[in-house]
Design an enzyme around this catalytic site. Structure first.
Site: not given
Ligand code: AGP
Length: 603
Positions: A476, A2, A483, A100-101, A598, A480, A74
């Protein structure tokens, strides 16, 4: 999760709120809404879908309100729908707020409010807040009473119809900061929301309430006592929050990697002395007997590489844990340095892991990208990654910067601990300096990667295999792909394949095999043979000139030769580009994949 925004000033609020929400859309994008007060009346617009759907909902109606709040959601409690979208308001429709929360005790609060005769119009946890704010007294005193009732995490922006021209912000365990302009103020979950209006900001801390009007702002703690705050200048350029001619932020951010890498090295390499100097960081690493990396998702994969680097180059025992699991264990943290890694600095699981670590007496070094992120404020030491604003939900350049910082840390401590000789550090430095050129040659392979994606985009199942430094990279690469393209992808250690996963290998399964060199290479060639023997398909990532690999694999992407420990910094580029083009070919929303956000600010 959010994004929230508030504006008060001399300009029309709606365009500023909508534009701010667009910049926060990466935090959540299943519904959106705004609230303004005009002619002493509260107006609320909410819509399921993206900001453009909200904009259509507002339509051609003209409003000139100069303050308001906005939200991009979200979903946590209640499906994405018009009525679950924020802002939420009280029964009388005179108080509006965005949140948000998560309000953890909302059920108990809701039951009590229902008994008292309140009517609810949504399934959200947030709506209880609006109802709790009804009643007698000044808005500020009602907010102070409110915060004593809420359990959980909340960043709020609140409007009271009875107090024209005023906006309130509340922060507890969810991000919120203040942008300070010329007779105008912004509240937002993150900097991009107001970056093009001002680079002057104030960080709010947990347990603070801010009252804003066009003439100024006052910050209070949760007892109502006024607090002094200092502002800081945001070092980011507003242009960095634009796509700059690229179709998607993800592609732009991948193309920024050589520059991010150079920025991350800048001023830290001292070839003449054979040394790496990391700002003025002075972690007393001699007093620690072990290190534990904690992080989530992509950042955790960087931490796994960091473990390999620190163990080999600095000879320190290191663990690497998902923050979400670490916090449910009973870890031994005596004489332990916890390294917490996060792009946003706001990931709830990482913050909770750090809180646990501190309770147990560990000291914490955070590696963070966002200036002033919550993580940096609870850590003993901070190293910034210098990746700049990362907007795409899929983290790319931040990963590269995290791995780079961890490598520098390992080299620096290795030298100081007497494990590495100056000559060895010099060799690394020389190779590091040549890496941006090699990264550019990989970025030039965009068309090749697009062509490979066209060949494989109809496949639904993928393995990513690697060993040693390529194992975290396999994890990783798989993350990628899944997701953003929604193909199923599993990252595996090459050696583990025969212990179960090989049962899945057949003509429909595509394996992305990270070959590497030396001892790993021979073993990975074995993996390729095993896959081929079962009619599986192979996309190999191998060192330039490795013809033996390209003879066996369906497709081979060559990466320039470099030191083993630097090879992940190159191999990551084709993995990211492949995921990007796969998502493109599969018609997916690259920058805003379904169900994701994100910054994951809920546990
Ligand atoms: C990665 O593409 C994701 N969006 C996700 O795994 C992300 O790296 C994870 O949520 C950690 O986020 P941060 O680095 O902001 O803590």
């Amino acid at each position: 999760m959010c994004g929230i925004i508030g504006y008060v000033g001399q300009r029309e609020a709606i365009p500023i709120l909508l534009q701010g929400l667009r910049k926060l859309e990466y935090r959540g994008y299943d519904s959106a809404g705004i609230a303004i007060i005009e002619d002493e009346k509260l107006h609320i617009f909410r819509k399921k879908g993206k900001i453009q759907d909200l904009q259509q909902e507002i339509g051609a109606k003209t409003f000139h309100a100069r303050y308001g709040i906005g939200h991009t959601r979200w979903a946590t409690h209640g499906v994405p729908s018009d009525c679950n979208a924020h802002p939420h308001c009280d029964c009388g429709g005179t108080i509006a707020l965005v949140h948000n929360g998560i309000i953890e005790n909302y059920r108990a609060l809701k039951e009590r409010l229902l008994e008292e005769g309140h009517h609810f119009s949504s399934d959200t946890d947030t709506e209880v807040i609006a109802h709790l704010l009804e009643g007698e007294g000044e808005p500020l005193s009602r907010l102070l009473k409110l915060v004593s009732l809420l359990e959980g995490s909340f960043a709020l922006c609140v409007l009271f119809q009875e107090e024209p021209g005023v906006l309130y912000g509340v922060r507890q365990s969810s991000p919120l900061l203040l942008g300070v302009g010329e007779r105008e103020y912004f509240l937002a979950s993150d900097i991009p929301a107001f970056l093009e209006h001002t680079r002057n900001a104030v960080l709010l801390d947990d347990g603070e309430i801010v009252r804003l009007s066009e003439t100024g702002f006052t910050v209070f703690d949760f007892t109502g006592k006024e607090k002094e705050k200092t502002s800081f200048t945001i070092p980011w350029d507003p242009v960095s929050a634009e796509k700059g001619g690229f179709k998607h932020f993800m592609l732009k951010e991948i193309h920024e990697e050589p520059r991010v890498f150079e920025d991350t090295l800048a001023g830290r390499l001292h070839p003449e002395a054979g040394e790496i100097i990391l700002d003025d960081l002075c972690v007393p690493f001699f007093s620690f007997e072990r290190v534990v990396m904690v992080a989530c998702g992509t950042a955790c994969h960087a931490g796994m590489l960091g473990k390999i680097y620190l163990e080999k180059l600095a000879r320190l025992p290191v663990g690497a844990e998902y923050a979400s699991e670490f916090r449910y264990q009973d870890p031994f943290l005596e004489k332990t340095l916890v390294i917490a890694i996060s792009q946003s600095g706001e990931t709830a699981d990482t913050l909770k892991a750090v809180e646990l670590a501190k309770e147990r007496g560990a000291r914490v070094l955070s590696i963070c990208n966002v200036l002033g992120g919550s993580l940096t404020r609870i850590s003993d030491w901070v190293l910034y990654t210098r990746a700049g604003i990362e907007i795409s939900v899929a983290s790319t350049k931040a990963f590269l910067a995290q791995v780079t910082v961890l490598l520098l840390l390992a080299l620096s401590w290795g030298k100081k601990r007497g494990v590495l000789a100056s000559k060895e550090v010099e060799t690394f430095i020389a190779e590091l300096l040549g890496l941006p050129r090699k990264m550019h040659t990989l970025l030039e392979k965009g068309d090749t990667l697009h062509h490979i994606a066209r060949q494989f985009y109809l496949h639904q199942n993928f393995f990513y295999l690697g060993r040693g430094v390529f194992y975290p990279l396999a994890l990783e690469g798989a993350l990628k792909l899944k997701e953003i393209s929604y193909a199923y992808a599993e990252g595996l250690s090459g050696g583990e394949m025969k212990h179960g996963p090989i049962a899945l290998v057949g003509p429909d399964l595509v394996s992305v095999v990270l070959v590497g060199e030396g001892e790993r290479r021979v073993k990975m060639l074995g993996n390729i043979e095993e896959i081929k023997a079962r009619q599986g398909k192979v996309i190999a990532i191998a060192e330039e000139g490795d013809e033996e690999v390209s003879e066996k694999a369906e497709v081979t992407v060559f990466i320039p030769q470099t030191l083993e420990f630097l090879s992940p910094l190159l191999a990551i580029i084709p993995l990211q580009l492949f995921a990007y083009y796969m998502a493109l070919e599969r018609g997916c929303d690259v920058d805003q994949p379904r169900n994701l956000a994100k910054s994951v600010t809920v546990e």
